[in-house]
Design an enzyme around this catalytic site. Structure first.
Site, mmCIF file in Angstrom:
data_model
loop_
_atom_site.group_PDB
_atom_site.id
_atom_site.type_symbol
_atom_site.label_atom_id
_atom_site.label_comp_id
_atom_site.label_asym_id
_atom_site.label_seq_id
_atom_site.Cartn_x
_atom_site.Cartn_y
_atom_site.Cartn_z
ATOM 1 N N ASP A 57 0.702 -1.259 -0.017
ATOM 2 C CA ASP A 57 -0.033 0.049 0.034
ATOM 3 C C ASP A 57 0.896 1.251 -0.066
ATOM 4 O OD1 ASP A 57 -3.045 0.577 1.253
ATOM 5 O OD2 ASP A 57 -1.673 2.170 1.055
ATOM 6 N N SER A 124 -1.090 16.876 -11.418
ATOM 7 C CA SER A 124 -2.494 17.012 -12.074
ATOM 8 C C SER A 124 -2.801 18.291 -12.357
ATOM 9 C CB SER A 124 -3.411 16.478 -11.333
ATOM 10 O OG SER A 124 -4.673 16.989 -11.601
ATOM 11 N N GLU A 126 -5.387 19.565 -11.759
ATOM 12 C CA GLU A 126 -6.337 19.988 -10.846
ATOM 13 C C GLU A 126 -5.638 21.016 -9.709
ATOM 14 O OE1 GLU A 126 -9.741 19.341 -9.795
ATOM 15 O OE2 GLU A 126 -9.769 19.312 -11.876
ATOM 16 N N TYR A 148 -8.406 16.796 -3.249
ATOM 17 C CA TYR A 148 -7.513 16.147 -4.286
ATOM 18 C C TYR A 148 -6.568 17.190 -4.921
ATOM 19 C CZ TYR A 148 -6.084 13.929 -8.832
ATOM 20 O OH TYR A 148 -5.251 13.565 -9.933
ATOM 21 N N ALA A 280 -16.816 22.955 -4.667
ATOM 22 C CA ALA A 280 -16.386 23.989 -5.348
ATOM 23 C C ALA A 280 -15.790 23.437 -6.710
ATOM 24 C CB ALA A 280 -14.870 24.353 -4.675
HETATM 25 P P1 NAP Z 1 -6.870 5.442 -11.286
HETATM 26 O O1 NAP Z 1 -7.447 4.751 -12.802
HETATM 27 O O2 NAP Z 1 -7.864 5.838 -10.283
HETATM 28 O O3 NAP Z 1 -5.839 4.665 -10.663
HETATM 29 C C1 NAP Z 1 -5.271 4.608 -9.589
HETATM 30 C C2 NAP Z 1 -4.347 3.483 -9.110
HETATM 31 O O4 NAP Z 1 -4.001 3.826 -7.622
HETATM 32 C C3 NAP Z 1 -5.153 2.374 -9.008
HETATM 33 O O5 NAP Z 1 -4.305 1.302 -9.376
HETATM 34 C C4 NAP Z 1 -5.527 1.990 -7.217
HETATM 35 O O6 NAP Z 1 -5.458 0.574 -6.878
HETATM 36 C C5 NAP Z 1 -4.116 2.784 -7.093
HETATM 37 N N1 NAP Z 1 -4.035 3.141 -5.610
HETATM 38 C C6 NAP Z 1 -5.011 3.828 -4.897
HETATM 39 N N2 NAP Z 1 -4.947 3.835 -3.418
HETATM 40 C C7 NAP Z 1 -3.777 3.197 -3.262
HETATM 41 C C8 NAP Z 1 -2.867 2.806 -2.103
HETATM 42 N N3 NAP Z 1 -3.335 3.281 -0.872
HETATM 43 N N4 NAP Z 1 -2.018 1.778 -2.146
HETATM 44 C C9 NAP Z 1 -1.604 1.346 -3.470
HETATM 45 N N5 NAP Z 1 -2.335 1.723 -4.843
HETATM 46 C C10 NAP Z 1 -3.395 2.370 -4.585
HETATM 47 O O7 NAP Z 1 -6.136 6.711 -11.908
HETATM 48 P P2 NAP Z 1 -5.548 6.896 -13.165
HETATM 49 O O8 NAP Z 1 -6.357 7.828 -14.193
HETATM 50 O O9 NAP Z 1 -4.792 5.823 -13.725
HETATM 51 O O10 NAP Z 1 -4.333 8.209 -13.047
HETATM 52 C C11 NAP Z 1 -3.053 7.567 -12.501
HETATM 53 C C12 NAP Z 1 -2.386 8.931 -11.792
HETATM 54 O O11 NAP Z 1 -2.308 10.073 -12.448
HETATM 55 C C13 NAP Z 1 -3.060 9.088 -10.410
HETATM 56 O O12 NAP Z 1 -2.139 9.722 -9.469
HETATM 57 C C14 NAP Z 1 -4.050 10.474 -10.800
HETATM 58 O O13 NAP Z 1 -4.276 11.180 -9.702
HETATM 59 C C15 NAP Z 1 -2.967 10.989 -11.769
HETATM 60 N N6 NAP Z 1 -3.817 11.925 -12.918
HETATM 61 C C16 NAP Z 1 -4.678 11.469 -13.442
HETATM 62 C C17 NAP Z 1 -5.367 12.167 -14.523
HETATM 63 C C18 NAP Z 1 -6.385 11.694 -15.649
HETATM 64 O O14 NAP Z 1 -7.021 12.341 -16.118
HETATM 65 N N7 NAP Z 1 -6.427 10.391 -15.510
HETATM 66 C C19 NAP Z 1 -4.914 13.624 -14.669
HETATM 67 C C20 NAP Z 1 -3.912 13.918 -13.875
HETATM 68 C C21 NAP Z 1 -3.084 13.331 -12.883
HETATM 69 P P3 NAP Z 1 -7.085 -0.053 -7.124
HETATM 70 O O15 NAP Z 1 -7.072 -0.383 -8.566
HETATM 71 O O16 NAP Z 1 -6.813 -1.068 -6.214
HETATM 72 O O17 NAP Z 1 -8.108 1.250 -6.788
HETATM 73 O O1 F7E Z 2 -15.018 15.522 -13.796
HETATM 74 C C1 F7E Z 2 -18.232 17.361 -14.191
HETATM 75 C C2 F7E Z 2 -17.553 17.819 -12.996
HETATM 76 O O2 F7E Z 2 -14.644 13.515 -12.296
HETATM 77 C C3 F7E Z 2 -14.997 16.234 -15.010
HETATM 78 C C4 F7E Z 2 -9.193 13.056 -12.496
HETATM 79 O O3 F7E Z 2 -8.676 12.209 -13.412
HETATM 80 O O4 F7E Z 2 -8.911 14.862 -14.172
HETATM 81 C C5 F7E Z 2 -9.819 14.153 -13.203
HETATM 82 O O5 F7E Z 2 -10.649 15.015 -12.602
HETATM 83 C C6 F7E Z 2 -16.017 17.387 -14.941
HETATM 84 C C7 F7E Z 2 -16.278 18.263 -13.537
HETATM 85 O O6 F7E Z 2 -12.634 14.690 -13.733
HETATM 86 C C8 F7E Z 2 -20.564 14.775 -13.764
HETATM 87 O O7 F7E Z 2 -18.113 18.667 -12.367
HETATM 88 C C9 F7E Z 2 -20.723 16.948 -14.586
HETATM 89 O O8 F7E Z 2 -16.124 19.409 -13.772
HETATM 90 O O9 F7E Z 2 -14.493 13.378 -14.865
HETATM 91 P P1 F7E Z 2 -14.400 14.263 -13.599
HETATM 92 P P2 F7E Z 2 -11.894 15.533 -12.885
HETATM 93 O O10 F7E Z 2 -12.897 16.382 -11.669
HETATM 94 O O11 F7E Z 2 -11.470 16.707 -13.925
HETATM 95 C C10 F7E Z 2 -7.942 15.509 -13.229
HETATM 96 C C11 F7E Z 2 -7.009 16.220 -14.219
HETATM 97 C C12 F7E Z 2 -7.565 14.571 -12.318
HETATM 98 O O12 F7E Z 2 -6.184 14.758 -11.873
HETATM 99 C C13 F7E Z 2 -8.385 13.615 -11.607
HETATM 100 O O13 F7E Z 2 -7.516 12.608 -10.915
HETATM 101 O O14 F7E Z 2 -17.209 16.897 -15.233
HETATM 102 N N1 F7E Z 2 -19.381 16.431 -14.005
HETATM 103 N N2 F7E Z 2 -21.555 15.589 -14.029
HETATM 104 C C14 F7E Z 2 -19.163 15.397 -13.648
HETATM 105 N N3 F7E Z 2 -18.286 14.420 -13.126
HETATM 106 C C15 F7E Z 2 -18.581 13.457 -12.594
HETATM 107 N N4 F7E Z 2 -17.562 12.552 -12.397
HETATM 108 N N5 F7E Z 2 -20.002 13.007 -12.811
HETATM 109 C C16 F7E Z 2 -20.905 13.571 -13.185
HETATM 110 O O15 F7E Z 2 -22.074 13.083 -13.106
#
Ligand code: NAP
Ligand code: F7E
Length: 324
Positions: A57, A124, A126, A148, A280
């Site tokens: 973990d 990110s 974010e 986050y 927010a």
């Molecule tokens: P994801 O699909 O949610 O994958 C997250 C991974 O982290 C999963 O393998 C999860 O394991 C593991 N994890 C969570 N808690 C853990 C813990 N306590 N110990 C060990 N493993 C743990 O996310 P992703 O989209 O692939 O994103 C990968 C990374 O990029 C993340 O850090 C995310 O915040 C960052 N990021 C993503 C985006 C995007 O748009 N996708 C953009 C910017 C940054 P389980 O399968 O067991 O849940």
């Molecule tokens: O939301 C709006 C919501 O949850 C996108 C993560 O990978 O990217 C991701 O974060 C937008 C937001 O992604 C729904 O309010 C409307 O404005 O798909 P999301 P996120 O919050 O942008 C960043 C870069 C990361 O790093 C994060 O790990 O969509 N929205 N209606 C909704 N969002 C969700 N989830 N569900 C709805 O029903």
């Protein structure tokens, strides 16, 4: 020298694509996964036998020291996180531990183990949150809007601090939203592609969503894991924005997804539910990835193609009675 990668978050969207890409490049790939009551290896099932999996973990420093000893990695990709922004309000302390403090666990584990390695932190967009300028680049000040985002800012700054304090090779990929058929079902793009496919196939007649007006810079996940790898191949550790430079609203994604499924008018299917609005919101994100483009990266998939890839995939698996 043989290349050995340790990926935390191997079971996630990005972990699975990165592992495949590194295997193609002849890396020895180790992946940290956490124990769960049922196996959850769907995303890596097809190539799981080629990866060495280590149970642990990210919040448990002992797990990390053990993983480092076992893998002796030349490159570490820290992708593990509580990555869902919505959940960061219902589990803020868990998010701070998993998404923020865990990077410090990893860096301390590396120092205590006295190993030479390169580290990529999945930062990110974010972190930009309530943006102070558009487009956002590596010099744009942070203004996170969720627990986050705050946790990611902490992880970003500790990585910069350890790079400056100890000369460690630590780079940040400041990634904007990236999606794929492997995206978790609660994220808006996959929720839409899955919901639209269900409606088009007559299995559902409604899709509940929150704020349709927020805008995101959405790209294709495998392009972003390529970026992470490229960043670690540079001679100097540094931070890079990964983004397409285009922004689209949730409404545009929705509209395009229904069109791909052959439905022109979607008002009767979509219900706005306040429970999906956030305390927010991040209204607008657009990234400037010039620095990353200058070292040879560019996105390969357009917005329209991304929506089509996701909807087509969900139509296909739902036609076979898969995910509902
Ligand atoms: P994801 O699909 O949610 O994958 C997250 C991974 O982290 C999963 O393998 C999860 O394991 C593991 N994890 C969570 N808690 C853990 C813990 N306590 N110990 C060990 N493993 C743990 O996310 P992703 O989209 O692939 O994103 C990968 C990374 O990029 C993340 O850090 C995310 O915040 C960052 N990021 C993503 C985006 C995007 O748009 N996708 C953009 C910017 C940054 P389980 O399968 O067991 O849940
Ligand atoms: O939301 C709006 C919501 O949850 C996108 C993560 O990978 O990217 C991701 O974060 C937008 C937001 O992604 C729904 O309010 C409307 O404005 O798909 P999301 P996120 O919050 O942008 C960043 C870069 C990361 O790093 C994060 O790990 O969509 N929205 N209606 C909704 N969002 C969700 N989830 N569900 C709805 O029903």
């Amino acid at each position: 020298m043989s290349k050995i990668a340790l990926i935390t978050g191997i079971t996630g969207q990005d972990g699975s694509y990165l592992a495949e890409q590194l295997l193609d490049e002849d890396y020895e790939v180790y992946g940290l996964y956490r124990r769960s009551s049922l196996p959850h290896f769907e995303r890596i099932e097809e190539f799981k036998d080629k990866i060495k999996l280590i149970e642990g973990d990210i919040t448990d420093v002992g797990s990390l020291i053990r993983a480092l000893k076992e893998s002796e990695p030349t490159e570490i990709y820290n992708l593990a996180a509580q990555s869902f922004v919505g959940t960061s309000w219902t589990q803020p302390i868990n998010t701070m531990n998993t998404t923020g403090l865990s990077m410090l666990n990893l860096l301390e584990a590396i120092r205590l183990s006295d190993i030479e390695t390169r580290v990529l932190q999945a930062s990110s967009s974010e972190m930009f949150g309530k943006v102070v300028e558009t487009p956002q680049n590596e010099n744009t000040p942070f203004y996170p809007r969720s627990p986050y985002g705050v946790a990611k800012v902490a992880a970003y700054w500790i990585s910069v601090n350890y790079r400056e304090s100890y000369g460690m090779f630590i780079s940040n990929c400041i990634a904007f939203n990236h999606e794929s058929p492997r995206r978790g079902i609660e994220f808006v793009t996959r929720k839409i592609s899955n919901g639209v496919a269900n409606i088009a196939l007559g299995k559902s007649d409604r899709l509940e969503l929150g704020n349709l007006e927020s805008k995101r810079d959405w790209g294709y996940a495998p392009d972003y894991t390529r970026a992470m790898h490229l960043i670690l191949q540079q001679s100097k550790a540094d931070d890079y924005v990964a983004a397409t430079g285009e922004t689209h609203s949730v409404r545009e994604f929705l509209d395009r997804a229904f069109k791909v499924a052959g439905i022109d008018s979607w008002d009767k299917y979509v219900i706005i539910n306040q429970k999906y609005f956030r305390p927010a919101e991040v209204d607008l994100l657009t990234g400037d990835a010039s620095k990353l483009r200058n070292i040879g990266w560019k996105p390969s998939i357009s917005f329209d193609d991304l929506v089509k890839i996701m909807v087509d995939y969900d139509m296909q698996i739902l036609s076979k009675d898969g995910l509902e």
